[in-house]
Design a protein around this motif. Sequence first.
Motif, short mmCIF file in Angstrom:
data_model
loop_
_atom_site.label_atom_id
_atom_site.label_comp_id
_atom_site.label_asym_id
_atom_site.label_seq_id
_atom_site.Cartn_x
_atom_site.Cartn_y
_atom_site.Cartn_z
N GLU A 1 0.75 -1.20 0.02
CA GLU A 1 0.04 -0.13 -0.01
C GLU A 1 0.81 1.12 -0.08
O GLU A 1 0.71 2.50 -0.70
CB GLU A 1 -0.90 -0.05 1.34
CG GLU A 1 -1.81 1.22 1.36
CD GLU A 1 -2.72 1.24 2.58
OE1 GLU A 1 -3.34 2.41 2.76
OE2 GLU A 1 -2.53 0.14 3.37
N SER B 1 2.95 1.82 -3.14
CA SER B 1 1.98 2.15 -4.18
C SER B 1 1.84 3.66 -4.23
O SER B 1 1.84 4.10 -5.29
CB SER B 1 0.67 1.50 -4.24
OG SER B 1 0.62 -0.20 -4.50
N LYS B 2 1.59 4.15 -3.01
CA LYS B 2 1.28 5.49 -2.72
C LYS B 2 2.62 6.42 -3.24
O LYS B 2 2.57 7.33 -3.98
CB LYS B 2 1.05 5.59 -1.50
CG LYS B 2 -0.49 5.51 -1.02
CD LYS B 2 -0.60 5.84 0.46
CE LYS B 2 -2.21 5.16 0.59
NZ LYS B 2 -2.41 5.38 2.29
#
Length: 517
Positions: free
Chosen positions: A446, A449-450
């Motif tokens: 997560e 990805s950001k």
Amino acid sequence: MDGQLLLALLLLLLGASGLRGQGPGGPEEEPPEEEEVPEEDGILVLNQRNLGLALRAHRTLLVQFCPKEADGMAEWLRRRVGPSAMRLADTEGAQALIDSRDVVVIGFFRDLQDEDVATFLALAQDALDMTFGLTDQPKLFEKFGVPKDTVVLFKKFDEGRADFPVDEELGLDQGDLSRFLLTHSMHLVTEFNSQASWAISVLAEVGGAGRGCLWQPPCQLSLPLQTSPKIFSARILNHLLLFVNQTLAEHLELLEGFGEAAPPFRGQVLFVVVDVGASNAHVLQYFGLKAEEAPALRLINMETTKKYAPAGGGPLTAAAVATFCHAVLSGQVKPYLLSQDVPPDWDRRPVKTLVGKNFEQVAFDETKNVFVKFYAPWCTHCKAMAAAWEALAEKYKDHEDIVIAELDATANELEAFPVHGFPTLKYFPAGPGRKVIEYKSTRDVETFSKFLDNGGELPAEEPMAPFPVGACPKVAVSGPVALGLPVAGVKQGCSFQLGLCLQDTPANASAEPKEEL
């Protein structure tokens, strides 16, 4: 061992009053500068440096000794309860002391009340691997050919003796004397030994920096425990390794010439013999060698970790060894960098495989945003994030402008991008300028990805975390290193060559641990 542990416990119960030892006829030895004794779960964490402080703060202590430390701790206590150096009055006593140990240090002082004697005795308190004597007898000065105040190291190997005259104007400097004794108490040629105990001692030397995984160049990593502290304290930054197969007579013949070349380089270069037939595969790998390439010569600078190899394949004579050392020390030889061959399928998986030979081409492709994981195969933190890295690559495999890659930094070296920890994550954004961004935040899909979706930085509401607390430093032994090594409050660590994990990183650490070199 039980008797020594009992003695150590009894000495502890004596309390602080008995710890300030005094040399026979000499001035009292001053205690070390005080600092706080660390605690862990309400228990004092003791070592040879802070035990005296703990005893001055508490009338009695009940101590549990680690078996490997018990002998040294008991001797440390003895040298504080009693004299740290034996008073020598006659030739027979002096000779008996010299004959009793491989290394004996005797201080020849005309006046035992001189402050130089206090300096000598203070050093003797902590140099537990040497035996110390002290004399002011003129007949002993004459017997051993000592013209003035001098510290003499007697040894049963190599030159047999080394003298350290006391500077008449400046007096005796403890640091200079310590380095002299450590350097001259070592054999000119040290045989590499793969005992794992060295890694623990190195972590103690590194102190708080050793949180996480520790990379120490292998030429020091596996030396026997009693030699590693000398190597670090002597600060011999250059190590020359001769790789031989000791089962072959023609290889053993090279040892004589290797030893003949060593004396002029004492204090500058540590000469080490590595048997490729023993369990030293990790050492060979670190230098990019195979056992069948022996005999081979390599030199490493422990401060820069740069490695050097002689040009050509001539015979390894004493003259050739000396010439190679001089050439490296004078900057005439360029270091070499390790690189694996490019795998035929390097780009067929979602995670692309980089090596030294294709790194520049891939990482600095101006049309790609390249996210690279620099890892070590033995690194537990790297293994823990492997699944997340694979999942990230799978997620972005159809994005033509994004490349997720990995590089084994133990087998591939990059001159422009030295790796200082495992895993190290670097982002190379598309476009000109060779820009590099190091990723230091949480290691999950997560957050990765950001970071990628935001062009190489996390959104403002989620700032980058500080440098991970559990980090494994790549130390040059001007510390080997050294190579090295357990401190209170630290709970997780790895040693590079042995793959030895030490349970040592702050229990309250919340950031992602990193194995720093």
